[in-house]
Structures are given as C-alpha cells and as structure tokens.
Scaffold this active site. Structure first.
Site, PDB file in Angstrom:
ATOM      1  N   TYR A  66      -8.615  11.608  -0.407  1.00 56.32           N
ATOM      2  CA  TYR A  66      -9.151  10.245  -0.304  1.00 56.32           C
ATOM      3  C   TYR A  66     -10.100   9.925  -1.455  1.00 56.32           C
ATOM      4  O   TYR A  66     -10.188   8.784  -1.898  1.00 56.32           O
ATOM      5  CB  TYR A  66      -9.782  10.005   1.085  1.00 56.32           C
ATOM      6  CG  TYR A  66      -8.680   9.654   2.069  1.00 56.32           C
ATOM      7  CD1 TYR A  66      -8.206   8.356   2.177  1.00 56.32           C
ATOM      8  CD2 TYR A  66      -8.048  10.645   2.797  1.00 56.32           C
ATOM      9  CE1 TYR A  66      -7.150   8.043   3.010  1.00 56.32           C
ATOM     10  CE2 TYR A  66      -6.983  10.343   3.640  1.00 56.32           C
ATOM     11  CZ  TYR A  66      -6.545   9.041   3.741  1.00 56.32           C
ATOM     12  OH  TYR A  66      -5.480   8.723   4.550  1.00 56.32           O
ATOM     13  N   ASN A 101      -3.381  -2.812   3.768  1.00 52.02           N
ATOM     14  CA  ASN A 101      -3.998  -2.072   2.664  1.00 52.02           C
ATOM     15  C   ASN A 101      -5.443  -1.712   2.988  1.00 52.02           C
ATOM     16  O   ASN A 101      -6.147  -2.462   3.659  1.00 52.02           O
ATOM     17  CB  ASN A 101      -3.948  -2.897   1.377  1.00 52.02           C
ATOM     18  CG  ASN A 101      -2.520  -3.201   0.970  1.00 52.02           C
ATOM     19  OD1 ASN A 101      -1.593  -2.570   1.471  1.00 52.02           O
ATOM     20  ND2 ASN A 101      -2.337  -4.167   0.089  1.00 52.02           N
ATOM     21  N   ASP A 103      -7.522  -1.016   0.418  1.00 50.87           N
ATOM     22  CA  ASP A 103      -8.129  -1.006  -0.924  1.00 50.87           C
ATOM     23  C   ASP A 103      -9.196  -2.074  -1.168  1.00 50.87           C
ATOM     24  O   ASP A 103      -9.802  -2.100  -2.236  1.00 50.87           O
ATOM     25  CB  ASP A 103      -7.034  -1.101  -2.005  1.00 50.87           C
ATOM     26  CG  ASP A 103      -6.174  -2.369  -1.874  1.00 50.87           C
ATOM     27  OD1 ASP A 103      -6.674  -3.394  -1.348  1.00 50.87           O
ATOM     28  OD2 ASP A 103      -5.011  -2.329  -2.302  1.00 50.87           O
ATOM     29  N   HIS A 118      -5.403  -1.276   8.892  1.00 57.22           N
ATOM     30  CA  HIS A 118      -5.429   0.177   8.672  1.00 57.22           C
ATOM     31  C   HIS A 118      -6.771   0.671   8.136  1.00 57.22           C
ATOM     32  O   HIS A 118      -6.841   1.776   7.598  1.00 57.22           O
ATOM     33  CB  HIS A 118      -4.287   0.586   7.730  1.00 57.22           C
ATOM     34  CG  HIS A 118      -2.927   0.439   8.349  1.00 57.22           C
ATOM     35  ND1 HIS A 118      -1.754   0.440   7.621  1.00 57.22           N
ATOM     36  CD2 HIS A 118      -2.553   0.292   9.650  1.00 57.22           C
ATOM     37  CE1 HIS A 118      -0.719   0.290   8.448  1.00 57.22           C
ATOM     38  NE2 HIS A 118      -1.179   0.191   9.673  1.00 57.22           N
ATOM     39  N   CYS A 126     -18.955   9.231  10.853  1.00 56.60           N
ATOM     40  CA  CYS A 126     -19.074  10.586  11.395  1.00 56.60           C
ATOM     41  C   CYS A 126     -18.153  10.703  12.605  1.00 56.60           C
ATOM     42  O   CYS A 126     -18.178   9.849  13.489  1.00 56.60           O
ATOM     43  CB  CYS A 126     -20.523  10.833  11.798  1.00 56.60           C
ATOM     44  SG  CYS A 126     -20.705  12.290  12.832  1.00 56.60           S
ATOM     45  N   GLY A 187       4.976  -7.898  -0.205  1.00 57.20           N
ATOM     46  CA  GLY A 187       4.851  -6.529  -0.714  1.00 57.20           C
ATOM     47  C   GLY A 187       4.737  -5.458   0.353  1.00 57.20           C
ATOM     48  O   GLY A 187       3.951  -4.527   0.208  1.00 57.20           O
ATOM     49  N   GLU A 215      12.354  -6.506  -3.894  1.00 58.87           N
ATOM     50  CA  GLU A 215      13.725  -6.182  -3.459  1.00 58.87           C
ATOM     51  C   GLU A 215      13.895  -6.556  -1.988  1.00 58.87           C
ATOM     52  O   GLU A 215      12.901  -6.712  -1.282  1.00 58.87           O
ATOM     53  CB  GLU A 215      14.018  -4.691  -3.674  1.00 58.87           C
ATOM     54  CG  GLU A 215      13.083  -3.793  -2.910  1.00 58.87           C
ATOM     55  CD  GLU A 215      13.249  -2.311  -3.233  1.00 58.87           C
ATOM     56  OE1 GLU A 215      13.715  -1.982  -4.333  1.00 58.87           O
ATOM     57  OE2 GLU A 215      12.910  -1.506  -2.356  1.00 58.87           O
TER      58      GLU A 215
HETATM   59  P1  OAD Z   1       5.477   0.609   1.166  1.00 61.58           P
HETATM   60  O1  OAD Z   1       5.254   1.560   0.050  1.00 61.58           O
HETATM   61  O2  OAD Z   1       6.263   1.091   2.344  1.00 61.58           O
HETATM   62  O3  OAD Z   1       6.208  -0.701   0.634  1.00 61.58           O
HETATM   63  C1  OAD Z   1       5.764  -1.392  -0.509  1.00 61.58           C
HETATM   64  C2  OAD Z   1       6.659  -2.608  -0.680  1.00 61.58           C
HETATM   65  O4  OAD Z   1       6.179  -3.361  -1.758  1.00 61.58           O
HETATM   66  C3  OAD Z   1       8.124  -2.288  -0.961  1.00 61.58           C
HETATM   67  O5  OAD Z   1       8.951  -3.067  -0.116  1.00 61.58           O
HETATM   68  C4  OAD Z   1       8.297  -2.701  -2.439  1.00 61.58           C
HETATM   69  O6  OAD Z   1       9.611  -3.168  -2.707  1.00 61.58           O
HETATM   70  C5  OAD Z   1       7.268  -3.793  -2.545  1.00 61.58           C
HETATM   71  N1  OAD Z   1       6.725  -4.046  -3.896  1.00 61.58           N
HETATM   72  C6  OAD Z   1       6.410  -3.140  -4.877  1.00 61.58           C
HETATM   73  N2  OAD Z   1       5.861  -3.750  -5.937  1.00 61.58           N
HETATM   74  C7  OAD Z   1       5.809  -5.067  -5.652  1.00 61.58           C
HETATM   75  C8  OAD Z   1       5.331  -6.229  -6.365  1.00 61.58           C
HETATM   76  N3  OAD Z   1       4.791  -6.158  -7.581  1.00 61.58           N
HETATM   77  N4  OAD Z   1       5.448  -7.433  -5.741  1.00 61.58           N
HETATM   78  C9  OAD Z   1       5.989  -7.543  -4.503  1.00 61.58           C
HETATM   79  N5  OAD Z   1       6.449  -6.487  -3.785  1.00 61.58           N
HETATM   80  C10 OAD Z   1       6.354  -5.266  -4.352  1.00 61.58           C
HETATM   81  O7  OAD Z   1       4.025   0.060   1.595  1.00 61.58           O
HETATM   82  P2  OAD Z   1       3.593  -0.662   2.952  1.00 61.58           P
HETATM   83  O8  OAD Z   1       4.684  -1.486   3.505  1.00 61.58           O
HETATM   84  O9  OAD Z   1       2.284  -1.280   2.710  1.00 61.58           O
HETATM   85  O10 OAD Z   1      -0.049   3.251   6.412  1.00 61.58           O
HETATM   86  O11 OAD Z   1       3.386   0.610   3.890  1.00 61.58           O
HETATM   87  C11 OAD Z   1       2.922   0.425   5.190  1.00 61.58           C
HETATM   88  C12 OAD Z   1       2.040   1.569   5.606  1.00 61.58           C
HETATM   89  O12 OAD Z   1       2.699   2.825   5.378  1.00 61.58           O
HETATM   90  C13 OAD Z   1       0.764   1.711   4.808  1.00 61.58           C
HETATM   91  O13 OAD Z   1      -0.257   0.849   5.236  1.00 61.58           O
HETATM   92  C14 OAD Z   1       0.399   3.150   5.060  1.00 61.58           C
HETATM   93  C15 OAD Z   1       1.748   3.780   4.854  1.00 61.58           C
HETATM   94  O14 OAD Z   1       1.949   4.987   5.502  1.00 61.58           O
HETATM   95  C16 OAD Z   1      -1.058   4.086   6.743  1.00 61.58           C
HETATM   96  O15 OAD Z   1      -1.591   4.808   5.926  1.00 61.58           O
HETATM   97  C17 OAD Z   1      -1.438   4.026   8.184  1.00 61.58           C
END
Ligand code: OAD
Length: 248
Positions: A66, A101, A103, A118, A126, A187, A215
């Site tokens: 982290y 996110n 972040d 999340h 703690c 995204g 995509e």
């Molecule tokens: P993913 O990594 O699963 O998906 C990211 C998505 O963003 C994909 O569909 C890409 O095609 C898209 N993408 C990438 N670059 C892009 C851009 N410039 N513009 C638009 N789209 C873009 O990430 P999340 O869906 O956020 O959870 O993942 C969900 C959760 O899985 C996260 O919050 C995390 C992870 O495990 C925890 O940690 C609990």
C-alpha cells in the site's frame, strides 16, 4: 466527436447526474488499473495482498504494497476527466460521484459529493481501537505502524476482498443512482460486486445509462449509450456540449 441526439436531449433536460467511476478514469493520471494486460492483478495476487488474513499473516508485506500504491497516487495528478466531472457541478442541480477508486483524485479535482465505495488510501485506522490516522501522522518505516493509543496494527482504510462495503455509503450511493436522470459508468470493468450493482440500481430507477470505456465491457449491451474512448478525452467534450445546452 458527434454524440447521439437522444443523449444530447437527455443532457439538456437532466437535473441530477451520477458518475460511477473505476480505475480507468485514473489511468490517464498514470495509476495502473486492476484487470487487463498491464493491470495490477496480473502482477500481484490479490489473495496475498488485499485481504485481512494476508495482513495478519504478513503485515509488513501488505503495508509495503500500500505504501507503493500510495506513492504512485501521491505523485499523480487528476486528469481532464476528473476535472470535467468536477466542473459539471456548475451546470446540473445535482452531481454525485460514486467511485470504486481509493486514490482521492475526484476530491483533488474539486468534486464535492463523493461516495467512496472501497475506501481511501489516504486514511488509515487501528484494527483494534479503530482510531483513525492520516498518512502524515504515521512514521514511514517499512513495517506496518502500530497505534499510539493501544499498540494495535494500523491498516489502510480500504475495502479488502471478503470485507463488506461501508453499508451507509453504499445505500446512499444506490439511492442517488436510482434517483438520477443520467448515470455515467466510466472506466470500470463493472465486474466487482456489490459496487457493480450501481448501474442496475440507476437503470431500475429510470436513469439513462451512458458508458465511457476504451473497450466494450460486460455492461455494454445493457446501457443506453456506449461511448468508446478515453475518459480524459470524452468527458471534456461532453462538458463542452453541456455548457452549450445549458446556455451558461
Ligand atoms: P478494472 O481494472 O477492472 O477495469 C478498468 C476499466 O477501465 C477497464 O474496463 C478498461 O477498459 C477501462 N479503461 C482503461 N483506461 C481507460 C481510459 N483511459 N478511459 C476509459 N476507460 C479506461 O478496474 P475497476 O473496474 O475499477 O477493488 O475494478 C473494480 C475493483 O476491482 C477495484 O475497485 C478493486 C479491484 O479489485 C478492490 O480493491 C476492492
């Protein structure tokens, strides 16, 4: 880019809009996504890093991971997509961001109503007495820090696999999604539940679903409008349309 007429009409009449965002919106800020070829879960195993048992087994390793991600986030800046969403607040009655996110970039870009499903990597607590610490309050050694009050281990305030989402935040987010006029899904691969219920909640309340992704995803066939492209390029173009349509 030319947008479909139906979408422009929805933008014109909408009062309440929601942006449901995932890692893809921060990709153009240099923060890696999770899935896909360059994704974090290709290089690291979630079961070794993003769950409570792993933390108890090896707090130093999880903390260090982290710290690594925190450093990337600290050095990153919000991109044009985050800023466009924040600026939408000037043109709609209600703008909510529901994000997966951790972040903090939506807040740094100026969005004011954010539901963090999340958690947030900038906060820590703690595990025993639940005292919260900002990152600055903790000493930056390699191992997981200990609580000054009770000596318990301090963990990042993020949701790990197997853990429930903060229920009050999730319920409130579902509610704003259900009551929105337009819900943008930006995204995200939309495969991680329960967060991925949000678009369905919006749809069930009659919201117009717009997906922005580089995509097609599993959600694409269920949305009203799928826009293929980078969020950092598409969202500013939508903002420009909104400015004209709202005559401000
Ligand atoms: P993913 O990594 O699963 O998906 C990211 C998505 O963003 C994909 O569909 C890409 O095609 C898209 N993408 C990438 N670059 C892009 C851009 N410039 N513009 C638009 N789209 C873009 O990430 P999340 O869906 O956020 O959870 O993942 C969900 C959760 O899985 C996260 O919050 C995390 C992870 O495990 C925890 O940690 C609990």
């Amino acid at each position: 880019m030319e947008f479909k007429e139906e979408f422009l009409q929805k933008l014109k009449s909408a009062g309440s809009v929601v942006f449901f965002t995932g890692a893809g919106i921060s990709a153009e800020s240099g923060i890696p996504t999770f899935r896909g070829n360059e994704g974090l879960w290709k290089k690291f195993r979630p079961e070794e890093l993003a769950n409570f048992d792993a933390f108890i087994r090896n707090p130093g390793l999880v903390w260090e991971w982290y710290q690594y991600r925190r450093k990337i986030v600290e050095e990153a800046q919000p991109n044009a997509g985050h800023f466009a969403i924040a600026e939408m607040e000037n043109y709609f009655d209600n703008v909510s961001v529901i994000t997966q996110n951790i972040d903090n970039l939506h807040a740094r870009a100026g969005s004011t109503k954010i539901y963090e499903l999340h958690g947030n990597i900038e906060r820590n607590y703690c595990i025993d007495c639940k005292t919260y610490y900002t990152h600055e309050e903790l000493e930056s050694s390699g191992s997981a820090p200990e609580c000054r009050l009770c000596g318990g281990l301090i963990r990042p305030d993020v949701v790990w696999f197997g853990e429930p989402l903060p229920q009050n935040i999730f319920s409130a987010a579902e509610n704003v999604a259900r009551n929105s006029d337009i819900c943008f899904v930006v995204g995200t691969s939309a495969v991680v539940y329960p967060a991925a219920y949000i678009p369905g909640a919006a749809k069930s309340g009659g919201s117009y679903l717009v997906e922005i992704n580089i995509e097609p995803t599993e959600l694409s066939y269920r949305v009203d409008y799928s826009i293929i492209g980078k969020s950092g390029e598409i969202l500013p173009q939508i903002l420009e349309k909104v400015k004209k349509l709202k005559n401000r």
